[in-house]
Motif scaffolding. Structure first.
Motif, short mmCIF file in Angstrom:
data_model
loop_
_atom_site.label_atom_id
_atom_site.label_comp_id
_atom_site.label_asym_id
_atom_site.label_seq_id
_atom_site.Cartn_x
_atom_site.Cartn_y
_atom_site.Cartn_z
N GLY A 90 3.64 6.70 -1.42
CA GLY A 90 3.53 6.36 0.00
C GLY A 90 4.26 5.08 0.36
N VAL A 91 4.21 4.10 -0.53
CA VAL A 91 4.88 2.82 -0.28
C VAL A 91 6.40 2.99 -0.24
CG1 VAL A 91 5.31 0.53 -1.25
CG2 VAL A 91 3.00 1.46 -1.24
N GLN A 92 6.93 3.95 -1.01
CA GLN A 92 8.37 4.15 -1.07
C GLN A 92 8.95 4.74 0.21
OE1 GLN A 92 8.68 6.67 -4.51
NE2 GLN A 92 8.86 4.97 -5.94
N LEU A 93 8.12 5.39 1.02
CA LEU A 93 8.62 6.05 2.23
C LEU A 93 8.84 5.04 3.35
CD1 LEU A 93 6.35 9.21 2.26
CD2 LEU A 93 8.77 9.11 1.67
N THR A 233 -7.07 4.68 7.01
CA THR A 233 -7.74 3.42 7.39
C THR A 233 -7.43 2.32 6.37
OG1 THR A 233 -9.54 4.67 8.42
CG2 THR A 233 -9.95 2.36 7.89
N VAL A 234 -7.56 2.63 5.09
CA VAL A 234 -7.30 1.63 4.05
C VAL A 234 -5.84 1.21 4.08
CG1 VAL A 234 -7.17 1.26 1.55
CG2 VAL A 234 -9.16 2.39 2.54
N GLY A 235 -4.93 2.16 4.25
CA GLY A 235 -3.50 1.83 4.30
C GLY A 235 -3.15 0.94 5.48
N PHE A 259 0.59 -6.06 -5.18
CA PHE A 259 -0.41 -5.72 -4.17
C PHE A 259 -0.64 -4.21 -4.10
CE2 PHE A 259 -1.67 -4.64 0.18
CZ PHE A 259 -2.77 -5.46 0.35
N ALA A 260 0.43 -3.42 -4.13
CA ALA A 260 0.30 -1.97 -4.00
C ALA A 260 -0.46 -1.38 -5.18
CB ALA A 260 1.68 -1.33 -3.89
N SER A 267 -8.79 1.24 -4.24
CA SER A 267 -9.09 2.30 -3.28
C SER A 267 -9.37 3.62 -3.97
CB SER A 267 -7.94 2.47 -2.29
OG SER A 267 -6.74 2.80 -2.96
N ASN A 268 -8.65 3.88 -5.05
CA ASN A 268 -8.86 5.13 -5.79
C ASN A 268 -10.25 5.18 -6.41
OD1 ASN A 268 -7.74 7.63 -6.96
ND2 ASN A 268 -7.99 6.57 -8.90
#
Length: 274
Positions: A90-93, A233-235, A259-260, A267-268
């Motif tokens: 998700g961070v890569q997008l 929400t967390v993102g 951080f990621a 979160s997981n």
């Protein structure tokens, strides 16, 4: 008199540390010239270090000889690695990528995944003798989602930059990141039918009506929809906090880079408590 401390901990640290060090020295050569991804190399290294070869890594010993405990440890580690990779995907997008490309992603996750599930089920059903079609559906649901760890090897590096268009790289990352969670409906559709319908209900009363009730309520409502809301929400909160901390220069470069990964781990495991 001096003696060697040949403990499992020391052997594991020496083996894994040595492998990572040696791989780091030739990582560019293997990945960019010979097009070998980390997943394949790690798999081969695991086979070499396993009890079936050099016996340097002894997983059963770490689980105190219990195969059940070993299975639980393996499950949790797999869960953790997959969760971290999904967050990294998700961070890569680019920002708002799913908002702009929702049609393409929906096509892959809807008709695309359904077609792969049905085709895989037919193959399993045809190749495995005396297997019911419901069980074939359950098996196929495990291989339908694209693995984000394996897909990363074809969207990163020199080969990908030269041969795979950027738009295709992004859609592969998005699809592989989203379809793991969306594999649940396929899996539990088969499992609920096996439990309440297959083999006369397998001793569980309720029939197809109860199976579909659980499928819509627990799988779609609780697992999928609430999972999406939790992730969004967390993102969003994490993005805002990191952005504000960076603006005010509260965060250093080292913490910014990890951080990621830290967010993925926390979160997981929080969602695993539910």
């Amino acid at each position: 008199m001096p003696h060697l401390n040949v403990s499992n901990f020391n052997i594991v640290c020496a083996t894994l540390g040595g492998f990572i060090t040696l791989f780091g020295l030739v990582s560019y050569l293997l990945k960019e010239r010979y097009y070998l991804g980390e997943a394949l190399i790690s798999l081969l290294a695991g086979v070499i270090f396993s009890p079936h070869a050099t016996n340097l890594i002894k997983p059963l010993d770490y689980a105190l000889g219990s195969e059940e405990t070993l299975a639980i440890i393996t499950l949790y580690f797999t869960h953790l690695v997959l969760g971290v990779q999904l967050v990294i995907a998700g961070v890569q997008l680019p920002s708002k990528y799913l908002y702009h490309e929702w049609k393409s992603v929906s096509l892959l996750l809807g008709p695309g995944m359904t077609g792969m599930w049905v085709c895989s089920s037919l193959l399993v059903w045809a190749m495995v003798p005396n297997l019911s079609f419901l069980h074939a559906l359950a098996v196929a649901s495990c291989v339908t989602p694209t693995d984000p760890v394996l897909s990363n090897s074809i969207v990163k590096g020199k080969f990908a930059d030269q041969n795979i268009p950027k738009d295709l790289q992004k859609i592969i990352i998005a699809e592989s990141g989203a379809n793991d969670g969306l594999g649940y409906p396929f899996q539990f559709f088969a499992l609920y039918l096996i439990k309440y319908v297959g083999s006369g209900g397998a001793g569980q009363p309720g029939g197809a009506r109860l199976a579909m009730g659980y499928w819509f309520g627990e799988t779609w409502g609780y697992t999928i929809i609430l999972g999406v809301l939790y992730g969004a929400t967390v993102g969003w909160v994490a993005k805002e906090l990191l952005h504000r901390a960076e603006q005010r220069k509260f965060v250093d470069r080292e913490s910014f880079l990890v951080f990621a990964i830290a967010l993925a781990v926390s979160s997981n495991q929080i969602i695993s408590l539910t």
